[in-house]
Design an enzyme around this catalytic site. Structure first.
Site, mmCIF file in Angstrom:
data_model
loop_
_atom_site.group_PDB
_atom_site.id
_atom_site.type_symbol
_atom_site.label_atom_id
_atom_site.label_comp_id
_atom_site.label_asym_id
_atom_site.label_seq_id
_atom_site.Cartn_x
_atom_site.Cartn_y
_atom_site.Cartn_z
ATOM 1 N N LYS A 1 0.830 -1.194 0.000
ATOM 2 C CA LYS A 1 0.000 0.000 0.000
ATOM 3 C C LYS A 1 0.870 1.252 0.000
ATOM 4 O O LYS A 1 2.030 1.211 0.422
ATOM 5 C CB LYS A 1 -0.872 0.027 1.276
ATOM 6 C CG LYS A 1 -2.009 -0.968 1.275
ATOM 7 C CD LYS A 1 -2.883 -0.787 2.499
ATOM 8 C CE LYS A 1 -3.999 -1.819 2.538
ATOM 9 N NZ LYS A 1 -5.005 -1.630 1.498
ATOM 10 N N ARG B 1 -10.588 -11.157 1.126
ATOM 11 C CA ARG B 1 -11.421 -12.180 0.479
ATOM 12 C C ARG B 1 -10.761 -13.558 0.576
ATOM 13 O O ARG B 1 -11.452 -14.575 0.575
ATOM 14 C CB ARG B 1 -11.686 -11.776 -0.983
ATOM 15 C CG ARG B 1 -10.441 -11.608 -1.806
ATOM 16 C CD ARG B 1 -10.678 -10.825 -3.082
ATOM 17 N NE ARG B 1 -10.822 -9.384 -2.841
ATOM 18 C CZ ARG B 1 -11.071 -8.497 -3.787
ATOM 19 N NH1 ARG B 1 -11.225 -8.883 -5.045
ATOM 20 N NH2 ARG B 1 -11.164 -7.213 -3.499
HETATM 21 N N1 BES Z 1 -8.204 -3.615 3.907
HETATM 22 C C1 BES Z 1 -8.341 -3.209 2.575
HETATM 23 C C2 BES Z 1 -9.633 -2.444 2.309
HETATM 24 C C3 BES Z 1 -9.738 -1.097 2.945
HETATM 25 C C4 BES Z 1 -9.422 0.037 2.243
HETATM 26 C C5 BES Z 1 -10.215 -0.964 4.234
HETATM 27 C C6 BES Z 1 -9.548 1.283 2.825
HETATM 28 C C7 BES Z 1 -10.345 0.277 4.828
HETATM 29 C C8 BES Z 1 -10.016 1.405 4.118
HETATM 30 C C9 BES Z 1 -8.340 -4.423 1.641
HETATM 31 O O1 BES Z 1 -7.608 -5.511 2.073
HETATM 32 C C10 BES Z 1 -7.724 -3.971 0.358
HETATM 33 O O2 BES Z 1 -6.590 -3.627 0.376
HETATM 34 N N2 BES Z 1 -8.507 -3.971 -0.714
HETATM 35 C C11 BES Z 1 -8.049 -3.533 -1.977
HETATM 36 C C12 BES Z 1 -8.542 -4.521 -3.004
HETATM 37 C C13 BES Z 1 -7.898 -4.347 -4.362
HETATM 38 C C14 BES Z 1 -6.438 -4.698 -4.302
HETATM 39 C C15 BES Z 1 -8.630 -5.258 -5.336
HETATM 40 C C16 BES Z 1 -8.621 -2.136 -2.239
HETATM 41 O O3 BES Z 1 -9.755 -1.863 -1.841
HETATM 42 O O4 BES Z 1 -7.912 -1.326 -2.798
HETATM 43 ZN ZN ZN Z 2 -5.541 -5.372 1.592
#
Ligand code: BES
Ligand code: ZN
Ligand code: ZN
Length: 493
Positions: A274, A348
């Site tokens: 991230k 997921r």
């Molecule tokens: N934990 C995150 C989702 C999230 C984002 C929670 C912002 C709280 C605030 C999740 O694991 C994630 O990183 N999702 C990605 C999915 C993508 C890589 C398909 C996302 O939402 O960017």
């Molecule tokens: Zn994630």
């Protein structure tokens, strides 16, 4: 905070501060009218002047020196015809914060009479709004902290005190559970990990007598939870799989209602790392798990009569020599192979195994809670969570609980066309979609592969509502506990 109910008349009660709810464009309610008379029309003068219109949550402090209540706070409830429990709670949060800014350690509030709402729900909503609206995560702040110790609710003559008191104990149980969830989520990731989340579940078991079982990383692999293991294997804090069960008398032969939570104690994104900004709040990535553990903790106190299974998959998503790589292929417990094209779409993956295991227990209903996608916030902002479900009755029940508790849900489609988005190149599924849009839907459609078509299942994407940076959802800053009051309300209906 200590809540009391009393039938003492508002003019007679000794209190450092009395909150008087007032409708906009309406006559002063009885208690306010009594003070108005005592103070020679001062309150009606204030309302008639343009300084205070009794708009929702508007407050006005009045010095009533010499009276039993030395400070009055007029609290706007907005227009009577727009009344809803949610608006009422919003106003009360503002009222309670106004008391706090006066640095009073106790106050009283007159409970307004509302034709459309029963006394019990008004009292319950008021207590929840005050307790949760004042809650602050300040464990790590030094310096003095202002706390209000008690609030007395003044009921109109002839009101049923017993009904009000039982509404207060219900509110107390709901707030205690919400606080437990907030505490777990607010805890920074240097002070929590999958093992400590499991420990919190075990503590709930010890306190309430519900059964709790925890699988460690060895057992997780033995139990063929390849997707959960893949996510957790890069961390020095190994994954845990947590199963809690509440079986009230007479439900031993019932199929349980299952609650499933995503419990990432930290989500760095892994090798699909991230950005710094995106990682800042990833201690929150176990908010789904917190909802499940907290809801389980309150079932007995609330007298829930249904059998409930609580399931949490917990891991920490880190980078290391052992961490999962983009392109890895893992096998979930139900035999589905998954290409991990993005290690940040890990929620997921852990839910795939949690939902597979849960489905094997033949539950009557499954509801999962997960901070799953950033995309849900793009769609809904912070006003509600995404609801994805294969069952209209379940949708209606959850939506109704959402309106009742103010933890609102909005249902999204899961049309079969979306299935193509998640088909693997060299495996059954991949963990990210090839489409640019529908990020939250494609995640839900991925999860659908791990639940039988015939099981009523709902997935709640709480990524955008699990914490706030500005005051909303009865929270000032940090974790909201969104989902706890919602699911408990659903289970009590
Ligand atoms: N934990 C995150 C989702 C999230 C984002 C929670 C912002 C709280 C605030 C999740 O694991 C994630 O990183 N999702 C990605 C999915 C993508 C890589 C398909 C996302 O939402 O960017
Ligand atoms: Zn994630
Ligand atoms: Zn995540």
């Amino acid at each position: 905070m200590n809540f009391l109910v009393s039938l003492t008349g508002p003019l007679e009660l000794q209190t450092p501060c009395l909150v008087l709810p007032v409708w906009s464009e309406d006559a002063l309610p009885e208690a306010a009218a009594a003070f108005d008379q005592k103070l020679n029309g001062l309150l009606s003068e204030i309302v008639a002047s343009d300084g205070f219109a009794a708009g929702l949550g508007e407050t006005c402090v009045v010095h009533a020196s010499g009276e039993n209540a030395s400070r009055l706070i007029l609290l706007g409830l907005g227009k009577r015809e727009n009344f809803s429990l949610d608006r009422f709670r919003k106003a009360l949060v503002k009222g309670a914060r106004a008391v706090r800014s006066l640095k009073k350690s106790s106050f009283a509030l007159t409970i307004p009479s509302v034709e459309t709402a029963a006394l019990a729900v008004l009292v319950q909503s008021a207590a929840e709004a005050i307790e949760l609206g004042l809650m602050q995560y300040n464990d790590f702040k030094s310096g003095e902290k202002t706390t209000i110790e008690s609030a007395t609710f003044l009921l109109t003559e002839g009101s049923d005190v017993e009904i009000a008191e039982s509404a207060l104990s219900k509110a107390a149980a709901l707030c205690k559970a919400n606080a437990l969830a907030r505490g777990l989520v607010n805890t920074p990731s240097n002070l929590k990990n999958p093992a400590s989340i499991a420990e919190a579940a075990v503590e709930v078991g010890t306190e309430t007598g519900i059964s709790v079982e925890v699988w460690d990383e060895v057992k997780i692999q033995e139990e063929k939870m390849g997707a959960l293991w893949g996510v957790g294997m890069g961390s020095d804090c190994p994954p845990r799989f947590i199963m809690m069960e509440y079986i009230p008398e007479g439900t031993e032969n019932d199929a349980p209602i299952a609650l499933v939570g995503k419990g990432m104690s930290f989500d760095s994104g892994g090798y699909s790392i991230k950005s710094a900004g995106g990682m800042e709040e990833m201690k929150d990535d176990m908010a789904g798990a917190a909802v499940v553990i907290a809801a389980m903790s309150a079932l007995k106190a609330l007298g829930v009569k249904k059998r409930v299974l609580g399931v949490v998959a917990s891991a920490e998503n880190m980078v290391s020599g052992n961490a999962q790589r983009p392109g890895d292929i893992v096998k979930a417990r139900n035999g589905t192979s998954i290409e991990v094209l993005n290690t940040d779409a890990e929620g997921r993956l852990i839910l795939a195994d949690a939902l597979s295991w849960t489905s094997e227990q033949n539950p009557s209903i499954i509801v999962d809670f997960a901070t799953l996608t950033g995309a849900i916030g793009v769609a809904l902002g912070q006003e509600g969570a995404g609801l994805f479900t294969n069952d209209d009755t379940l949708a209606q029940g959850l939506e109704a609980a959402g309106i009742e508790t103010g933890e609102k849900l909005w249902r999204f489609p899961m049309w079969e066309e979306y299935n193509d988005y998640m088909k693997g190149n060299v495996s059954d599924l991949k963990n990210i979609s090839n489409a640019r849009g529908a990020g939250s839907i494609s995640a839900a459609v991925f999860l659908r592969h791990f639940v039988p078509k015939t099981t009523p299942w709902a997935h709640l994407d709480i990524a955008a509502v699990s914490h706030v940076r500005d005051a909303r959802l009865m929270t000032e800053f940090g974790a909201t506990g969104f989902g706890v009051r919602l699911i408990l309300d659903y289970l009590l209906a």
